[in-house]
Design an enzyme around this catalytic site. Sequence first.
Site, PDB file in Angstrom:
ATOM      1  N   HIS A  55       0.935  -1.072   0.024  1.00 49.22           N
ATOM      2  CA  HIS A  55       0.109   0.074  -0.078  1.00 49.22           C
ATOM      3  C   HIS A  55       0.840   1.207  -0.009  1.00 49.22           C
ATOM      4  O   HIS A  55       0.561   2.445  -0.736  1.00 49.22           O
ATOM      5  CB  HIS A  55      -0.842   0.002   1.218  1.00 49.22           C
ATOM      6  CG  HIS A  55      -1.873   1.150   1.256  1.00 49.22           C
ATOM      7  ND1 HIS A  55      -3.103   1.039   0.516  1.00 49.22           N
ATOM      8  CD2 HIS A  55      -1.940   2.379   2.059  1.00 49.22           C
ATOM      9  CE1 HIS A  55      -3.759   2.096   0.642  1.00 49.22           C
ATOM     10  NE2 HIS A  55      -2.891   2.930   1.644  1.00 49.22           N
ATOM     11  N   LYS A 100      -7.519  14.340  -5.827  1.00 51.79           N
ATOM     12  CA  LYS A 100      -6.720  13.041  -5.807  1.00 51.79           C
ATOM     13  C   LYS A 100      -7.838  11.928  -5.321  1.00 51.79           C
ATOM     14  O   LYS A 100      -8.845  12.545  -4.467  1.00 51.79           O
ATOM     15  CB  LYS A 100      -5.443  13.118  -4.805  1.00 51.79           C
ATOM     16  CG  LYS A 100      -4.800  11.663  -4.759  1.00 51.79           C
ATOM     17  CD  LYS A 100      -3.825  11.649  -3.653  1.00 51.79           C
ATOM     18  CE  LYS A 100      -3.031  10.400  -3.480  1.00 51.79           C
ATOM     19  NZ  LYS A 100      -1.970  10.314  -2.409  1.00 51.79           N
ATOM     20  N   HIS A 104      -9.971   3.059   0.214  1.00 52.94           N
ATOM     21  CA  HIS A 104      -9.934   2.660   1.576  1.00 52.94           C
ATOM     22  C   HIS A 104     -10.851   1.175   1.576  1.00 52.94           C
ATOM     23  O   HIS A 104     -11.849   1.349   2.393  1.00 52.94           O
ATOM     24  CB  HIS A 104     -10.599   3.774   2.667  1.00 52.94           C
ATOM     25  CG  HIS A 104      -9.901   3.778   3.811  1.00 52.94           C
ATOM     26  ND1 HIS A 104     -10.317   4.000   5.058  1.00 52.94           N
ATOM     27  CD2 HIS A 104      -8.436   3.824   4.062  1.00 52.94           C
ATOM     28  CE1 HIS A 104      -9.209   4.092   5.890  1.00 52.94           C
ATOM     29  NE2 HIS A 104      -8.336   4.104   5.338  1.00 52.94           N
TER      30      HIS A 104
END
Length: 749
Positions: A55, A100, A104
């Site tokens: 990530h 942006k 999640h």
Amino acid sequence: MTLDTVKNAEQTPDTSLPWAELGLKPDEYERITAILGRRPTGAELAMYSVMWSEHCSYKSSKVHLRQFGEKAPESTAMLVGIGENAGVVDVGQGYAVTFKVESHNHPSYIEPYQGAATGVGGIVRDILAMGARPVAVMDPLRFGDPHEADTKRVAHGVVAGIGGYGNCLGLPNIGGEVVFDACYQGNPLVNALCVGVMKHEDIHLAKASGPGNKVILYGARTGGDGIGGVSVLASETFESTGPTKRPAVQVGDPFQEKLLIECTLEIFREKLVVGIQDLGGAGLSCATSELASAGTGGMRIELDTVPLRDATLSPEEILMSESQERMCAVVEPHNVDRFLEICEKWDVIATVIGEVTDGDRLEIYWHGEQIVDVPPRTVAHEGPVYERPYARPEWQDALQGDDAGKLPRPATGAELRDALLRLVGSPNQASKSWITDQYDRYVLGNTVLAQPEDSGMVRIDEETNLGVAVATDGNGRYAKLDPYAGAQLALAEAYRNVAATGARPLAVSDCLNFGSPEDPAVMWQFAEATRGLADACQVLGTPVTGGNVSLYNQTGQTAIHPTPVVAVLGVIDDVTRRTPMAFAEEGQLIYLLGETREEFGGSAWSQVDHGHLGGLPPKVDLEQEKLLAEILISGSRDGMIDAAHDLSDGGLAQALVESCLKGGKGARVVVPEGQDAFVTLFSESAGRAIVSVPRSEELRFTDMCRARGLAATRIGVVDGEVLDVQGQFSVPLAELRQAHEAAIPALLG
């Protein structure tokens, strides 16, 4: 337990450490020991494990993401590109806009409310860290089968989390998508986008420069929530045993974040910081290493000065915690007192936790004992880079060969009517107002367009009416059939959606959601989608300014459809000249722009009527998309069109229904001579839109289309309270509205 200091690590090389449990591979651990010339301390191991996670480090995707830079089109608008918290573009009049989109996903399956809420909070802080005031958010969402009980659990929690956090922050939620598909059953996609506005001179970057400058941590206290959030949740595959790992999900407090936003903006106005970074994924490990790496390279931190919610936290846990609503700033010594005064005014806890040094190491101390001594670039920017093997899956040919053209089609007017009602009442094509009505779309008073419009639009200057429009799109069904074309279709649709409102597309952010990179078939999908998106951005002249990669989106061995979500931002000089989607004036002429072909691979009709996925997605013609956008923008600016709506999922039939229902006006439509009614209504050919044209502007509009070479076919007129496809069927708007608006409440309400 004895504190594991740097000195102790040098003296006890054989001590075993839980590197595998923290997600590191054997060769990665060996590389860490080679970098340090010794075994790491527990705190160093914690930092490397989270910062080298998939990530945070993009270790499986970096080699492909480079194309966004290598193939980037020239852009006079780009001010800050890939590598910072968010990209920044020039929109004129001295304004800069930053935007942006990030994911999640995994936390939102484990704990839907907090996972989604902290997704909003995290992306807002990314925008804030660039120096901008956040002005709007959007959420592209993907859920599992809507008839499954667990889908209701996830969807209810996610929607409540997005609304609860965003509404409390006072930010309008102006757009996004909601898609249901069984492939997302154990792995929903919760992507969050934020837009912020600033003047050019207010741009801030994440760097710690100037020896002697102080490092200040401010915002919420650090707690035990979110420990290992990025390495435990977002960098591995879920098993099929259901929700687990709740402690790794962060807990959000939107009221604390609102104070943090206003406090930070006042600090910016007084020009008190030389560098700033939000604390999101990897928490303090990320903020300290990235600030030091991007600056002069040296930093000393006294970790025991960090304000805690839980006094029992170990140094490793403090470094890994992803507690929300925290920022880290680098401040010149003479500005520290004023910085702290502003924080106190806003009731925001602020603590000097260290300083920038003239060395090249990140050093962290705990009650006087050194527990970290690392080169910061090796933590933040020089992690592993993998060239994962990838191969076109064996099943791809069979999937593409299973053409949707063979499926039985409605042939009579009555059958077409029934197919239309099934389509507009299906979960993916039905109205999402039950969801979006839970979001505040108009707070702050500058929202010009919001769901279900083609793109959200906000005014950013109240005197000149300068504004920006943003759309997000992504069709996992198309990308499953052809990842290269699927990514380009996602970009083309978002680009078209922005242009349909009258805004000129400027730049792209993306959230690339895929399965496990350790599966060569998934890695091929990722490589193809990335290549397709980079190639298309080059043609359309829209550079990628940043974004996010989310991998390991699968349950057991079953991956989600490859789902590249693409956000396009555009600028409009005067928001009062925007083009809505609603048919509003009776007697206006309806024109279909673009060419319609027999293209049903991955279509909404094939899914709704046959549960089918196969064939090839619609063809992409990027030059046609540019031409269509020019016509839509010119028509909006010059007052030639009063409504516009792009054609995508569900084709012309879906677009007509949505424009009719939004404006409360019916339409009389004819199938163009020589064309098949079913193909005309349900094909999903790209590069198309419908517009309504005042009769007084028809000649000027058609002359413009003819001069520029865009197909423009007059197909009807805005009229009455019925959608009438002449010679085929008619449906009262009341019946369409019932079908369109009842589906989602029936499934989720």
